[in-house]
Scaffold this active site. Structure first.
Site, PDB file in Angstrom:
ATOM      1  N   ASN A 165     117.515 -40.748 -32.413  1.00 60.41           N
ATOM      2  CA  ASN A 165     117.154 -42.132 -32.137  1.00 60.41           C
ATOM      3  C   ASN A 165     116.011 -42.672 -32.993  1.00 60.41           C
ATOM      4  OD1 ASN A 165     119.192 -42.438 -30.235  1.00 60.41           O
ATOM      5  ND2 ASN A 165     117.914 -41.635 -28.587  1.00 60.41           N
ATOM      6  N   ASN A 187     120.664 -45.322 -31.647  1.00 59.83           N
ATOM      7  CA  ASN A 187     121.380 -46.138 -30.683  1.00 59.83           C
ATOM      8  C   ASN A 187     121.405 -47.573 -31.195  1.00 59.83           C
ATOM      9  OD1 ASN A 187     122.071 -47.752 -28.362  1.00 59.83           O
ATOM     10  ND2 ASN A 187     121.540 -45.991 -27.086  1.00 59.83           N
ATOM     11  N   PRO A 188     122.567 -48.216 -31.237  1.00 59.29           N
ATOM     12  CA  PRO A 188     122.631 -49.593 -31.749  1.00 59.29           C
ATOM     13  C   PRO A 188     121.681 -50.570 -31.062  1.00 59.29           C
ATOM     14  CG  PRO A 188     124.833 -48.683 -31.586  1.00 59.29           C
ATOM     15  CD  PRO A 188     123.910 -47.682 -30.949  1.00 59.29           C
ATOM     16  N   SER A 189     121.255 -50.259 -29.836  1.00 58.13           N
ATOM     17  CA  SER A 189     120.315 -51.146 -29.148  1.00 58.13           C
ATOM     18  C   SER A 189     118.989 -51.243 -29.902  1.00 58.13           C
ATOM     19  CB  SER A 189     120.059 -50.649 -27.720  1.00 58.13           C
ATOM     20  OG  SER A 189     119.460 -49.366 -27.726  1.00 58.13           O
ATOM     21  N   SER A 274     123.354 -37.162 -22.967  1.00 54.17           N
ATOM     22  CA  SER A 274     122.246 -37.623 -23.794  1.00 54.17           C
ATOM     23  C   SER A 274     122.526 -37.294 -25.257  1.00 54.17           C
ATOM     24  CB  SER A 274     120.929 -36.968 -23.356  1.00 54.17           C
ATOM     25  OG  SER A 274     120.901 -35.609 -23.770  1.00 54.17           O
ATOM     26  N   THR A 275     121.900 -38.033 -26.151  1.00 53.99           N
ATOM     27  CA  THR A 275     122.045 -37.753 -27.584  1.00 53.99           C
ATOM     28  C   THR A 275     121.584 -36.336 -27.892  1.00 53.99           C
ATOM     29  OG1 THR A 275     121.677 -40.082 -28.121  1.00 53.99           O
ATOM     30  CG2 THR A 275     121.362 -38.485 -29.893  1.00 53.99           C
ATOM     31  N   GLY A 276     120.504 -35.911 -27.231  1.00 48.62           N
ATOM     32  CA  GLY A 276     119.980 -34.570 -27.479  1.00 48.62           C
ATOM     33  C   GLY A 276     120.974 -33.483 -27.153  1.00 48.62           C
ATOM     34  N   HIS A 323     121.600 -40.866 -17.860  1.00 52.82           N
ATOM     35  CA  HIS A 323     121.631 -39.433 -18.156  1.00 52.82           C
ATOM     36  C   HIS A 323     121.066 -38.644 -16.974  1.00 52.82           C
ATOM     37  CE1 HIS A 323     122.453 -40.858 -22.127  1.00 52.82           C
ATOM     38  NE2 HIS A 323     121.235 -41.320 -22.316  1.00 52.82           N
TER      39      HIS A 323
END
Length: 353
Positions: A165, A187-189, A274-276, A323
């Site tokens: 991120n 994240n696109p946000s 989660s991304t992690g 998450h």
């Protein structure tokens, strides 16, 4: 008639007894043979674990004296490969997603997107990872535990470094998190909040990526429909400013869906991975030795008990009900105790040089 009645009652009793045994058998049988096959452990509770008692229990399970268990590592890597197969499926490529195919959004399976030529042209031709296994990978989480950790040198010592991120780098954080980056997620946000969706000036955004050099920028462009246009704007922006900028690649929604199914079979029930956790899973397939830093989701330090910020760079609260970070940590801790990956907690030793 009197002679027939006892016989009839006996038949009815035996039929009822057999019916009960049948339903008991069904209730104790695995509902999904595939889930039973891929899960090599007893399922965890499907609820996020909370409270200090649970944290204390997890700390008792953790050992900083870690040793890789080759058999367990190969077993879990094979499980990942058979279920989600990062080498062929993790990234959307021209070879695995041809023109005319459909991309089903992993965050909204009722919606899909047909791949037409302009979109197809944004895909990398083939998977961007090294064909042979990498010797070592570091996955850097963004937990506040990394602040004042002095882990920068250890993190940068890996052959392949993954960050999450677009966490800030630079001299302020170098001692604790290092600077080397081969893959970074976003994240696109982030682009919407910080850069107005790239609908105005784009140079500030491009300049903010300079610390990541020519790394891979991994975007979940096909998790939700709104992610797609903004991810494409990132792609075209960096294409226009091609000098020393990251290469945009897209996370494959089918890979995320398969990976989510695997972790659910192991006890994780959450709206999203989660991304992690996604990156840690990816690293096990790509690398022979996997190290995780910054994966501590609790509010106090595991050794000093001091209160921690949410991230090593700020105290911005995380989104809730998306998450299940504590359950994810418990799953990763289990892999640590089994010698599959090395979960680093606390400070790193400072070299005298």
């Amino acid at each position: 008639m009197r002679a027939v009645l006892p016989r009839l009652l006996t038949i009815l009793f035996l039929a009822s007894f057999c019916s009960v045994l049948f339903w008991v058998f069904l209730s104790n049988s695995p509902r999904d043979p595939h889930t039973a096959a891929v899960s090599d452990k007893t399922k965890l509770s499907c609820k996020p674990h909370k409270g200090n008692n649970n944290v204390s229990r997890l700390l008792r399970l953790y050992s900083s004296k870690w040793r890789k268990h080759e058999s367990n590592f190969k077993k879990f890597r094979l499980l990942l490969s058979n279920t989600s197969n990062a080498f062929s499926k993790a990234i959307v490529t021209q070879s695995n997603t041809p023109v005319g195919s459909k991309l089903v959004f992993d965050g909204d399976p009722k919606k899909s997107l047909e791949v037409k030529q302009p979109l197809f042209n944004t895909f990398v031709k083939k998977q961007p990872f090294k064909s042979g296994k990498l010797e070592s990978c570091t996955v850097v989480g963004n937990g506040g535990i990394l602040a004042n950790s002095s882990c920068g040198k250890e993190i940068d010592a890996a052959e392949f470094v993954i960050r999450c991120n677009l966490a800030p780098l630079g001299k302020v954080h170098e001692k604790d998190v290092g600077n080397k980056t081969h893959l970074v997620t976003a994240n696109p946000s982030i682009f919407q909040e910080k850069y107005k969706g790239l609908m105005e000036r784009r140079r500030p955004f491009v300049e903010s990526l300079h610390p990541y050099g020519n790394s891979l920028l991994l975007l979940p462009a096909f998790s939700f429909a709104p992610n797609t246009p903004i991810s494409l704007r990132v792609y075209y922006t960096l294409e226009d400013f091609r000098k020393a900028t990251p290469q945009v690649i897209f996370l494959n929604p089918d890979y995320v869906k398969r990976l989510a199914g695997l972790w659910k079979s192991r006890g994780l029930c959450a709206a999203r991975l989660s991304t992690g956790l996604i990156m840690a899973s990816l690293a096990v397939e790509l690398c022979d030795n996997v190290h995780l830093y910054g994966f501590w989701p609790f509010e106090f330090h595991p050794t000093t008990r001091q209160k921690l910020s949410n991230h090593y760079y700020d105290n911005r609260p995380c989104k809730k009900n998306v998450h299940s970070m504590s359950t994810e940590f418990e799953l990763l801790l289990e892999l640590h105790t089994r010698g599959v990956l090395h979960l680093h907690l606390g400070e790193c030793p400072v070299n005298s040089d």
